[in-house]
Design a protein around this motif. Structure first.
Motif, PDB file in Angstrom:
ATOM      1  N   LEU A 152     -10.346  -6.104   3.246  1.00 59.60           N
ATOM      2  CA  LEU A 152     -10.415  -5.150   4.345  1.00 59.60           C
ATOM      3  C   LEU A 152     -11.823  -5.255   4.926  1.00 59.60           C
ATOM      4  CD1 LEU A 152      -8.371  -3.898   2.108  1.00 59.60           C
ATOM      5  CD2 LEU A 152      -8.515  -1.835   3.510  1.00 59.60           C
ATOM      6  N   ASN A 153     -11.926  -5.754   6.165  1.00 62.55           N
ATOM      7  CA  ASN A 153     -13.239  -6.030   6.756  1.00 62.55           C
ATOM      8  C   ASN A 153     -14.044  -4.754   6.953  1.00 62.55           C
ATOM      9  OD1 ASN A 153     -12.893  -8.814   6.901  1.00 62.55           O
ATOM     10  ND2 ASN A 153     -11.664  -8.629   8.745  1.00 62.55           N
ATOM     11  N   LYS A 209       0.858  -1.188   0.000  1.00 65.11           N
ATOM     12  CA  LYS A 209       0.000   0.000   0.000  1.00 65.11           C
ATOM     13  C   LYS A 209       0.886   1.228   0.000  1.00 65.11           C
ATOM     14  CE  LYS A 209      -3.076   2.807   2.795  1.00 65.11           C
ATOM     15  NZ  LYS A 209      -3.598   3.077   4.125  1.00 65.11           N
ATOM     16  N   ASP A 210       0.784   1.997  -1.069  1.00 66.39           N
ATOM     17  CA  ASP A 210       1.609   3.202  -1.234  1.00 66.39           C
ATOM     18  C   ASP A 210       3.095   2.871  -1.059  1.00 66.39           C
ATOM     19  OD1 ASP A 210      -0.720   4.641  -1.630  1.00 66.39           O
ATOM     20  OD2 ASP A 210      -0.900   5.167   0.501  1.00 66.39           O
ATOM     21  N   GLY A 211       3.518   1.679  -1.587  1.00 66.11           N
ATOM     22  CA  GLY A 211       4.921   1.281  -1.530  1.00 66.11           C
ATOM     23  C   GLY A 211       5.332   0.575  -0.266  1.00 66.11           C
ATOM     24  N   VAL A 212       4.450   0.392   0.730  1.00 66.31           N
ATOM     25  CA  VAL A 212       4.780  -0.275   1.994  1.00 66.31           C
ATOM     26  C   VAL A 212       4.141  -1.661   1.979  1.00 66.31           C
ATOM     27  CG1 VAL A 212       4.606  -0.187   4.505  1.00 66.31           C
ATOM     28  CG2 VAL A 212       4.851   1.934   3.188  1.00 66.31           C
ATOM     29  N   GLU A 213       4.950  -2.702   2.286  1.00 63.36           N
ATOM     30  CA  GLU A 213       4.461  -4.076   2.251  1.00 63.36           C
ATOM     31  C   GLU A 213       3.435  -4.303   3.355  1.00 63.36           C
ATOM     32  OE1 GLU A 213       6.081  -8.696   2.533  1.00 63.36           O
ATOM     33  OE2 GLU A 213       7.477  -6.999   2.690  1.00 63.36           O
ATOM     34  N   LEU A 214       2.353  -5.031   3.010  1.00 57.04           N
ATOM     35  CA  LEU A 214       1.321  -5.384   3.968  1.00 57.04           C
ATOM     36  C   LEU A 214       1.611  -6.777   4.519  1.00 57.04           C
ATOM     37  CD1 LEU A 214      -1.856  -4.187   2.021  1.00 57.04           C
ATOM     38  CD2 LEU A 214      -0.513  -2.936   3.724  1.00 57.04           C
ATOM     39  N   THR A 215       1.523  -6.934   5.837  1.00 55.63           N
ATOM     40  CA  THR A 215       1.795  -8.206   6.500  1.00 55.63           C
ATOM     41  C   THR A 215       0.575  -8.650   7.274  1.00 55.63           C
ATOM     42  OG1 THR A 215       2.673  -7.131   8.476  1.00 55.63           O
ATOM     43  CG2 THR A 215       4.234  -7.606   6.687  1.00 55.63           C
ATOM     44  N   ASP A 258      -7.434   3.919   4.999  1.00 48.14           N
ATOM     45  CA  ASP A 258      -7.196   2.856   4.016  1.00 48.14           C
ATOM     46  C   ASP A 258      -7.201   3.377   2.588  1.00 48.14           C
ATOM     47  OD1 ASP A 258      -7.039   0.975   6.010  1.00 48.14           O
ATOM     48  OD2 ASP A 258      -9.211   0.642   6.034  1.00 48.14           O
ATOM     49  N   THR A 259      -7.501   4.670   2.378  1.00 49.12           N
ATOM     50  CA  THR A 259      -7.465   5.235   1.033  1.00 49.12           C
ATOM     51  C   THR A 259      -6.018   5.241   0.525  1.00 49.12           C
ATOM     52  OG1 THR A 259      -9.360   6.631   1.527  1.00 49.12           O
ATOM     53  CG2 THR A 259      -7.990   7.259  -0.365  1.00 49.12           C
ATOM     54  N   GLY A 260      -5.793   4.769  -0.701  1.00 56.06           N
ATOM     55  CA  GLY A 260      -4.452   4.756  -1.287  1.00 56.06           C
ATOM     56  C   GLY A 260      -4.395   3.839  -2.478  1.00 56.06           C
ATOM     57  N   ARG A 261      -3.158   3.646  -2.965  1.00 59.35           N
ATOM     58  CA  ARG A 261      -2.921   2.793  -4.137  1.00 59.35           C
ATOM     59  C   ARG A 261      -2.333   1.468  -3.644  1.00 59.35           C
ATOM     60  NH1 ARG A 261      -3.996   5.445  -8.576  1.00 59.35           N
ATOM     61  NH2 ARG A 261      -3.233   3.703  -9.824  1.00 59.35           N
ATOM     62  N   TYR A 262      -3.014   0.384  -3.998  1.00 59.88           N
ATOM     63  CA  TYR A 262      -2.618  -0.970  -3.585  1.00 59.88           C
ATOM     64  C   TYR A 262      -2.009  -1.674  -4.790  1.00 59.88           C
ATOM     65  CZ  TYR A 262      -5.257  -0.239   0.714  1.00 59.88           C
ATOM     66  OH  TYR A 262      -5.700   0.229   1.903  1.00 59.88           O
ATOM     67  N   ARG A 263      -0.909  -2.359  -4.538  1.00 60.11           N
ATOM     68  CA  ARG A 263      -0.162  -3.008  -5.627  1.00 60.11           C
ATOM     69  C   ARG A 263       0.094  -4.461  -5.252  1.00 60.11           C
ATOM     70  NH1 ARG A 263       5.164  -0.091  -7.678  1.00 60.11           N
ATOM     71  NH2 ARG A 263       3.527   1.402  -8.259  1.00 60.11           N
ATOM     72  N   ILE A 264      -0.019  -5.363  -6.246  1.00 59.08           N
ATOM     73  CA  ILE A 264       0.327  -6.776  -6.092  1.00 59.08           C
ATOM     74  C   ILE A 264       1.550  -7.042  -6.957  1.00 59.08           C
ATOM     75  CG2 ILE A 264      -1.388  -7.405  -7.870  1.00 59.08           C
ATOM     76  CD1 ILE A 264      -1.617 -10.133  -6.501  1.00 59.08           C
ATOM     77  N   LEU A 265       2.553  -7.723  -6.385  1.00 58.28           N
ATOM     78  CA  LEU A 265       3.819  -7.966  -7.067  1.00 58.28           C
ATOM     79  C   LEU A 265       4.122  -9.454  -7.078  1.00 58.28           C
ATOM     80  CD1 LEU A 265       4.291  -5.269  -5.021  1.00 58.28           C
ATOM     81  CD2 LEU A 265       6.310  -5.099  -6.473  1.00 58.28           C
ATOM     82  N   ALA A 313      -4.063  -8.810  12.273  1.00 58.91           N
ATOM     83  CA  ALA A 313      -4.951  -9.834  11.715  1.00 58.91           C
ATOM     84  C   ALA A 313      -6.361  -9.324  11.476  1.00 58.91           C
ATOM     85  CB  ALA A 313      -4.992 -11.043  12.668  1.00 58.91           C
ATOM     86  N   PHE A 314      -6.792  -8.255  12.244  1.00 58.46           N
ATOM     87  CA  PHE A 314      -8.153  -7.762  12.069  1.00 58.46           C
ATOM     88  C   PHE A 314      -8.237  -6.693  10.980  1.00 58.46           C
ATOM     89  CE2 PHE A 314      -7.776  -9.254  16.419  1.00 58.46           C
ATOM     90  CZ  PHE A 314      -8.848 -10.123  16.486  1.00 58.46           C
ATOM     91  N   LYS A 315      -7.097  -6.221  10.472  1.00 54.59           N
ATOM     92  CA  LYS A 315      -7.103  -5.157   9.475  1.00 54.59           C
ATOM     93  C   LYS A 315      -7.123  -5.727   8.065  1.00 54.59           C
ATOM     94  CE  LYS A 315      -6.890  -0.763   8.448  1.00 54.59           C
ATOM     95  NZ  LYS A 315      -7.983   0.129   8.817  1.00 54.59           N
TER      96      LYS A 315
END
Length: 1033
Positions: free
Chosen positions: A388-389, A362-368, A395-402, A372-374
């Protein structure tokens, strides 16, 4: 500088060779490979040049082969082509032999290592490995050797030469002495001889470094040089004609074949992967083609990238398989989404491979997965989901899958939702409003309201410009309390004076008796045991009191805890009592008075008395054990409980001291062992003396001579007893040895026993069975010296104890023998499946009613799938009356049958299980995701309004506009604020929100203001235009 060549051709003798190659000579040409000659290992000095040559047979290839050179596993040398690395190839047209050369100039120590060449031609591929080793260079002055032997003095003869040859010879002697000293130092090396034997058997070069590291050898090169001097004949493989190649390479998802060729087709061969035995399956396929043994690995994955081994007896062949993973691409990326705060957002992407590893950012930061609830990450085949429950503004932003082969991104916009108050704090604010989603209710609850809680309260929702207020007024109310009285009550089934209940507890277990009580005010509890007050709050037996509950706790129950317990509860309103009897059951005491009453050659009779205390449960049987004196290993003599108080132990060794003991059984368990019997020894009686002769006779004496008995027995001979009589010969029965123990025959067999005896005059012979007469089918024939016992076909009824009596006047001799007629046992009873868990089933049964007059030695258990009814043996010679059948197949239903077995064999009929074992399949239930329905309804709105226009009289024209609304709005056309209606001159159309009004051949009176009105349940919209009709001049 020298030049090293890697092909097995004739080269100048000055070129260095690899130490390892001389120890391990190159392998012969592979008959099924592509290489005619493979590159050989090279040893070169630093700064020298290396030439490696490989030759490939092109006659068996459909196209021209291509060659790749690698250093290590994956570093390709083609990218280093230039000044130092050069590649050349040539072809002989007549023989179609391709020659590939790798040239490395000015070798440095960094070039040392393992290399690999790989040749490819369409679907054919082959590879081989070689090694390049780099040594340090020679000293700079080593070439100018003759300079050291020039004469140093100027006073030489004219006939003397320029060189001092005497000095040269002296130098050679010094060099020879130095060589002998080095040889002696090598012989005095501290490396143990067993390590040299270990080094001689090494087949892989990597093993030399491992052995040197394991035994602390620091000079690896010196060890290899000395090993080279030891003449080791290479051990020729007796099992393999062709071994595995050093390495294989395959793309992920393809299949690969590993092949060896054996010298004998009958040799056993096994395949191993990372040391684990490989079994045939759909993944691994074994093939035998003549002497060739082929292992095919289908659909290779990264888990197949491993070391493989082929073993034939003690010989092994190793190789490595390298699996290349293709890049994972993104087939479909996530889509942009717009949600409101609190809604669920799902980003979906599809990749080219199942189970691929992806990374979300998300915006260049890896999601881990730390929060667990986010965020939730989900995989479904090739699809990957980021969930995203409850979305927030953050949570607004650009999400990227690599992936390792691509990337894709999407934008997520989270908007604030509008707050609508349906009910205020102080009540309803007006008529109820219509709400299209469930309302969210906020409450403020104040417990134990006090005067200081009076005041104004305000509700301010976070993130909304809205406040709601209310005032709390405090009213004080006085209440008078009158105590309530209720008689005490014990809530047990045994409550009351006329009923009692008995509780049984096993000794050593914990007993906790919780007694609920009630009453107002709270009653007083009193416990008594056998009439004595009991009130111990601590200890092994204690009382625990809680509100409305009184508990009696007994830790590790004992026999002394038995008795009648009574609980009494009292308060001012009355009292109540209840009585409970507690019994403690335990294993019985050991049997008493265990003793041996009779001893034979290999048998003994043991008797005992019942235990004094049976543990509160009746004794169900006894177990007998035996051991040799001085040994600590007891052997069970019976596996089923004996109901009697005696037991005959057999199969003992004559002359050996034994001890025996007995256990008692009841429903609780097995007692402690009894005292051991005094040591006893099975002893057979000594046989009679032989060759008795009368040597001399006088008037008053007689001289006798005899020889010792043929069989002395374990007791030996203490002396002889001589008897005489006036006339005749004393009767004596010579019972054969095999009849001194139980004589066993099978049903239907013939019994023919000859028993000799002696005595004069002819004695009277009498046979008895159990003290009575013989049956009609038992025949006896008696002569002067023996008697014959004959049964034509033995039956179970012939079993018993037979007695033989030989009488001469007042003298008599008797003998007894035991005959047991046995047959096959009957089937086991009550075979049933007791329990099924996982892939296992517990089977139990009872002994057969008829044991065939012989001890049951075991049971044979078989299983069958109910669909195929093919029976397979699960257990043989199973002694217990239960067994666990494992490795059952999921989804199948199984039947079982059990055969009983004795010394005659298996029973003719099996015991069939009365129920079946069903191994259920795991239920898979689909839980569809819960989606919140979105409200798509909207009031009508014109996207494209009507525009003013002019038309020529007599020519058709049309008015167009576009409207949007849900549900679909109703459209009405008006002219000068009057509905057009069903006038055939006007044609109205509505298609996908586009509205058209067609006016056919308008006249001057058709001009004016036209209006389009769209109406639905949420509102209406209008659009107008002016139409001008021009009349041509």
């Amino acid at each position: 500088m020298g030049r090293a060549v890697g092909e097995g051709q004739a080269e100048p003798p000055k070129e260095p060779k690899d130490d390892l190659d001389e120890i391990n000579p190159p392998e012969p040409r592979d008959p099924d490979g592509l290489f005619i000659s493979k590159p050989q290992n090279v040893l070169v000095e630093s700064g020298g040049d290396v030439l490696v040559v490989a030759r490939v047979d092109g006659a068996q290839l459909p196209v021209k082969p291509s060659m790749k050179w690698f250093k290590g596993k994956w570093v390709e040398l083609g990218a280093k082509s230039g000044a130092r690395f050069q590649f050349r190839e040539s072809c002989e047209k007549e023989t179609k032999v391709f020659t590939f050369e790798l040239s490395i100039s000015k070798v440095v120590p960094g070039d040392r290592g393992d290399y690999r060449c790989e040749v490819t031609a369409k679907d054919k591929k082959d590879s081989c490995s070689f090694n390049i080793d780099v040594e340090g260079g020679r000293p700079s002055g080593s070439d100018n050797v003759l300079q050291t032997f020039k004469r140093a003095d100027n006073s030489k003869d004219e006939t003397a030469g320029e060189l001092d040859f005497s000095g040269l010879l002296k130098k050679r002697e010094e060099q020879a002495e130095e060589t002998r000293r080095k040889k002696k130092d090598d012989e005095e090396d501290t490396i143990p001889p067993e390590i040299w034997e270990l080094l001689k058997g090494v087949t892989k070069k990597s093993e030399y470094e491992r052995i040197a590291f394991q035994y602390g050898i620091t000079d690896l090169r010196g060890m290899l040089k000395r090993l080279k001097k030891i003449k080791v004949e290479p051990k020729k493989s007796e099992a393999f004609i062709r071994k595995l190649d050093p390495a294989y390479q395959v793309d992920k998802g393809n299949k690969i074949r590993l092949m060896v060729e054996l010298s004998n087709p009958d040799l056993p061969l096994k395949w191993y992967k990372n040391g684990q035995l490989i079994k045939p399956s759909n993944k691994y396929v074994f093939e035998n083609v003549g002497l060739k043994r082929i292992l095919t690995i289908n659909k290779c994955s990264l888990a197949d990238d491993a070391a493989y081994e082929c073993r034939v007896n003690d010989e092994k062949s190793f190789t490595e398989v390298f699996v290349k993973e293709p890049p994972v691409t993104i087939v479909k990326g996530p889509e942009d989404q717009q949600v409101v705060v609190g809604e669920r957002a799902v980003l979906e992407a599809e990749v080219s491979e199942e189970g691929a590893q992806v990374m979300w950012t998300k915006d260049g930061v890896e999601l881990t997965r730390e929060d667990a609830f986010k965020y939730r990450f989900k995989k479904d085949g090739k699809k990957h989901f980021l969930i995203l429950n409850e979305a927030t503004k953050e949570d607004t932003g650009r999400y990227r899958i690599l992936t390792n082969g691509g990337e894709a991104e999407a934008e997520l916009i989270v908007e604030e939702k509008q707050l609508e108050v349906l009910q205020g704090i102080s009540g309803v604010l007006g008529p109820p409003k219509r709400c299209w989603r469930p309302p969210r209710i906020h409450k403020l609850v104040i417990d134990d309201v006090r005067p200081e809680d009076e005041g104004d309260y305000t509700f301010v929702p976070d993130g909304f410009a809205l406040t709601l207020s209310a005032k709390l007024n405090f009213l004080e109310i006085k209440v008078e309390y009158v105590p309530k009285q209720e008689p005490p009550k014990i809530h047990l089934d045994c409550s009351g004076r006329d009923t009692e209940q008995t509780l049984v507890v096993v000794a050593g277990n914990k007993l906790r008796l919780d007694v609920p009580i009630s009453g107002e005010p709270l009653p007083t509890v009193t416990w008594t045991k056998d009439g004595q007050v009991f009130s111990c709050p601590e200890g092994r037996v204690r009382l625990e009191e809680k509100h409305g509950l009184s508990s009696l706790v007994v830790e590790s129950a004992e026999r002394g805890d038995e008795g009648r317990y009574e609980i009494r509860v009292t308060n001012p309103a009355g009292e109540d009592t209840a009585a409970i009897t507690i019994r403690v059951v335990d294993v019985p005491d050991p049997p008493e008075a265990v003793r041996v009453t009779q001893v034979g050659e290999d048998w003994a009779v043991l008797v005992w008395e019942p235990p004094k205390f049976d543990g509160g449960q009746p004794v169900t049987g006894y177990l007998v054990e035996r051991k040799k004196k001085g040994s600590h290993r007891w052997m069970k003599l019976n596996f089923e409980a004996l109901p009697a108080l005696s037991f005959e132990a057999t199969r003992m060794i004559e002359g050996v001291l034994y001890e025996m003991r007995v256990f008692a059984l009841n429903a609780i368990g097995v007692s402690a062992p009894s005292l051991n019997t005094p040591p006893f020894m099975p002893i057979a009686p000594t046989s009679e003396p032989t060759h008795l002769t009368l040597e001399d006779v006088t008037d008053t004496t007689a001289t006798l001579k005899w020889r010792p008995p043929e069989r002395l027995g374990a007791g030996g001979i203490d002396g002889y007893l001589v008897e005489w009589c006036r006339e005749g010969e004393r009767p004596k029965i010579r019972l054969p040895r095999h009849l001194r123990q139980t004589y066993v025959r099978k049903v239907g067999e013939q019994v023919n026993l000859v028993i000799p005896f002696q005595g004069k005059p002819r004695p009277q012979v009498t046979w008895t069975k159990e003290g009575g007469a013989l049956g009609e089918d038992v025949h006896v024939r008696t002569s002067e010296r023996d008697t014959v016992f004959f049964i034509r076909a033995a039956a179970r009824g012939h079993s018993g104890r037979y007695g033989l009596s030989v009488r001469i006047e007042g003298m008599e001799d008797t003998a007894h023998m035991r005959l047991r007629v046995v047959e096959r046992p009957g089937p086991p009873r009550k075979v049933q499946v007791k329990e099924v868990w996982g892939f296992n089933a517990l089977l139990e049964w009872e002994p057969p009613e008829d044991d065939g007059n012989a001890e049951i030695t075991g049971y044979t258990v078989m299983k069958a799938d109910k669909r195929t009814m093919e029976w397979f043996t699960v257990y043989e010679h199973n002694r217990p009356l239960r067994c666990t059948v494992s490795e059952l197949v999921m989804g199948n239903e199984y039947l079982f049958k059990v055969f009983s077995e004795n010394l005659c064999g298996l029973s003719e009929q099996p015991g069939l299980s009365c129920n079946t074992a069903i191994i259920p399949k795991a239920e898979l239930r689909l839980k569809p995701p819960q989606y919140q329905e979105r409200d798509f309804r909207s009031a009508p709105r014109f996207l494209t309004p009507l525009v003013d226009r002019s038309a020529v009289a007599g020519y058709s024209t049309a008015l167009n506009c576009a409207v949007r609304g849900h549900p679909k709005p109703k459209v009405v056309w008006l002219k000068n604020q009057v509905a057009i209606g069903e006038d055939p001159k006007f044609l109205a159309r509505h298609s996908q929100g586009v509205l058209t009004l067609l006016i056919r051949k308008p006249g001057p009176f058709d001009g004016g203001t036209y209006t389009c009105r769209a109406v639905n349940e949420l509102g209406e919209a209008l659009t107008e235009c002016r139409l001008e009709i021009r009349v041509p001049q």
